[in-house]
Design a protein around this motif. Structure first.
Motif, PDB file in Angstrom:
ATOM      1  N   PRO A 156       0.830  -1.200   0.000  1.00 36.32           N
ATOM      2  CA  PRO A 156       0.000   0.000   0.000  1.00 36.32           C
ATOM      3  C   PRO A 156       0.867   1.255   0.000  1.00 36.32           C
ATOM      4  CG  PRO A 156      -0.796  -1.580   1.619  1.00 36.32           C
ATOM      5  CD  PRO A 156       0.546  -2.077   1.137  1.00 36.32           C
ATOM      6  N   GLN A 338      -5.581   2.084  -4.767  1.00 35.91           N
ATOM      7  CA  GLN A 338      -5.450   2.924  -3.571  1.00 35.91           C
ATOM      8  C   GLN A 338      -5.255   4.399  -3.931  1.00 35.91           C
ATOM      9  OE1 GLN A 338      -2.100   2.098  -0.957  1.00 35.91           O
ATOM     10  NE2 GLN A 338      -3.254   2.837   0.808  1.00 35.91           N
ATOM     11  N   LEU A 369      -8.330   0.569  -1.183  1.00 36.29           N
ATOM     12  CA  LEU A 369      -7.978   1.274   0.034  1.00 36.29           C
ATOM     13  C   LEU A 369      -7.924   2.785  -0.206  1.00 36.29           C
ATOM     14  CD1 LEU A 369      -4.940  -0.977   1.112  1.00 36.29           C
ATOM     15  CD2 LEU A 369      -7.355  -1.274   1.734  1.00 36.29           C
TER      16      LEU A 369
END
Length: 416
Positions: A156, A338, A369
């Motif tokens: 991430p 993300q 995310l």
């Protein structure tokens, strides 16, 4: 075609139910896309008569057709005058026959505003749905086996803290002077195209090619077995015409697009496997009554990283989604989405887990995310809502931190 869709709607073929109108629309759009592609090709051929330059470039044009181009006129000749198609076999061999000031797209680059404008409610609005890919793109499984997802899950990254991508932060950096060259086929490993104005398509048939600080008035295409394509701070500009409305600006496998400004193509990017798109802006996509449009489209595959982008689809009924991950050819695996801004579509996001295909192509390790769902195209982000096609039961799948631009959590959607 619009009359045909209106006739179908008037007889109850389209329902508010997502699954009902999707199945009918798929059959209609597959036919409509083929018609649009054929019409666009004919129109492109008729737009300009053969010139001396076209005749001289005949052998290159034939090679271009074999590389997946629709027509010699369509590829790299939609602007004024015919352009050749060269072959790069050793380093950068472009000719200094023209310059450009490197100015990115004319869009002012300001972030999308949440003006609350809703999508149109005419017959085309019912075109919002997941689609089978347009006829010109061949399923990857038909020519090469799908890559095995052996890479580790992408880590991430941080949500953008300095605003969403704009014309100032994508495409050709300010101050770069571009040297003009024709569209080309790259066949040398490690070749670099830097600070060029490319008048035509770039076909990659080599490994570890770099395209940077450039403007491409055409498409960029790479397929297996070639890997390692890096596209950095490059504008990929389409003509905004009818044939471009059913065509992608960049595809299909084993590439990175970082800081790209993609516009004028009906599909910004088409993904088959192993793709990273980061800090890029995809916007101003042309539509026709028959087109089916997405900022990013994939029908499955492993190893996608979509991070820090601004994906602006419109409010027209042609837009499936800003990000359309449709598990119709393969399973989505090892995928990170993300820190993106989504605007527009039937739903802003199809998340890779359509209920109709989950048994055959189940997703795993798919993470959405910290994304933002905007309201520039519709108060709900998409005409029907923020998202659909999420497989909550997939091992390793995660939906977290996703919000509306106006505030409030976007909860994990259903599989549809």
């Amino acid at each position: 075609m619009r009359d045909f869709f209106q006739w179908m709607k008037g007889r109850g073929f389209w329902k508010k139910s997502h699954s009902a109108h999707r199945s009918v629309r798929r059959s209609a759009i597959a036919w409509g896309s083929a018609i649009a592609l054929a019409t666009g090709s004919v129109a492109a051929w008729g737009a300009a008569s053969p010139t001396t330059e076209q005749n001289a470039a005949g052998s290159s044009a034939s090679q271009a057709q074999n590389d997946g181009h629709s027509t010699a006129t369509e590829d790299a000749r939609w602007h004024d005058g015919a352009r050749g198609h060269d072959e790069l076999q050793g380093g950068d061999t472009s000719t200094d026959d023209g310059t450009s000031n490197g100015t990115p797209a004319t869009d002012d680059g300001t972030p999308a505003t949440d003006d609350g404008t809703s999508g149109t409610a005419d017959g085309d609005q019912n075109a919002h749905t997941g689609s089978d890919q347009d006829a010109q793109h061949e399923a990857p499984g038909a020519t090469t086996p799908a890559p095995t997802p052996t890479d580790p899950a992408p880590a991430p990254g941080a949500t953008p803290s300095s605003g969403w991508p704009t014309a100032a932060t994508t495409g050709v950096p300010a101050g770069v002077t571009l040297t003009q060259m024709n569209g080309l086929t790259v066949t040398t490993n490690g070749a670099v195209i830097d600070a060029k104005l490319v008048k035509g398509d770039i076909i990659i048939k080599a490994n570890n090619v770099t395209i940077k600080n450039s403007k491409v008035e055409g498409r960029i295409q790479v397929r297996p077995p070639y890997t390692g394509l890096m596209v950095q701070r490059t504008e990929i500009a389409g003509p905004g015409t009818a044939w471009a409305a059913v065509t992608e600006g960049i595809g299909y496998a084993n590439f990175t697009c970082d800081g790209c400004n993609i516009h004028g193509w009906g599909k910004g990017a088409m993904l088959d496997a192993n793709v990273t798109i980061s800090k890029s802006w995809i916007h101003d996509m042309p539509v026709t009554s028959e087109s089916h449009n997405e900022a990013i489209l994939s029908l499955g595959g492993p190893n996608y990283t979509i991070v820090g982008n601004r994906l602006d689809s419109g409010s027209a009924g042609n837009f499936t989604a800003s990000l359309a991950f449709l598990n119709q050819w393969n399973s989505f695996t090892n995928t990170l989405v993300q820190g993106n801004l989504f605007n527009g579509g039937g739903y802003c996001v199809y998340a890779g887990g359509e209920a109709a295909h989950n048994d055959q192509y189940p997703s795993s390790d798919v993470r959405f995310l910290d994304n933002t769902f905007g309201t520039a195209a519709n108060p709900k982000c998409g005409y029907y809502g923020a998202g659909i096609a999420w497989d909550a039961s997939g091992p390793g799948n995660q939906w977290s931190g996703n919000v509306m631009s106006t505030g409030g959590e976007v909860r994990a959607p259903s599989a549809g």
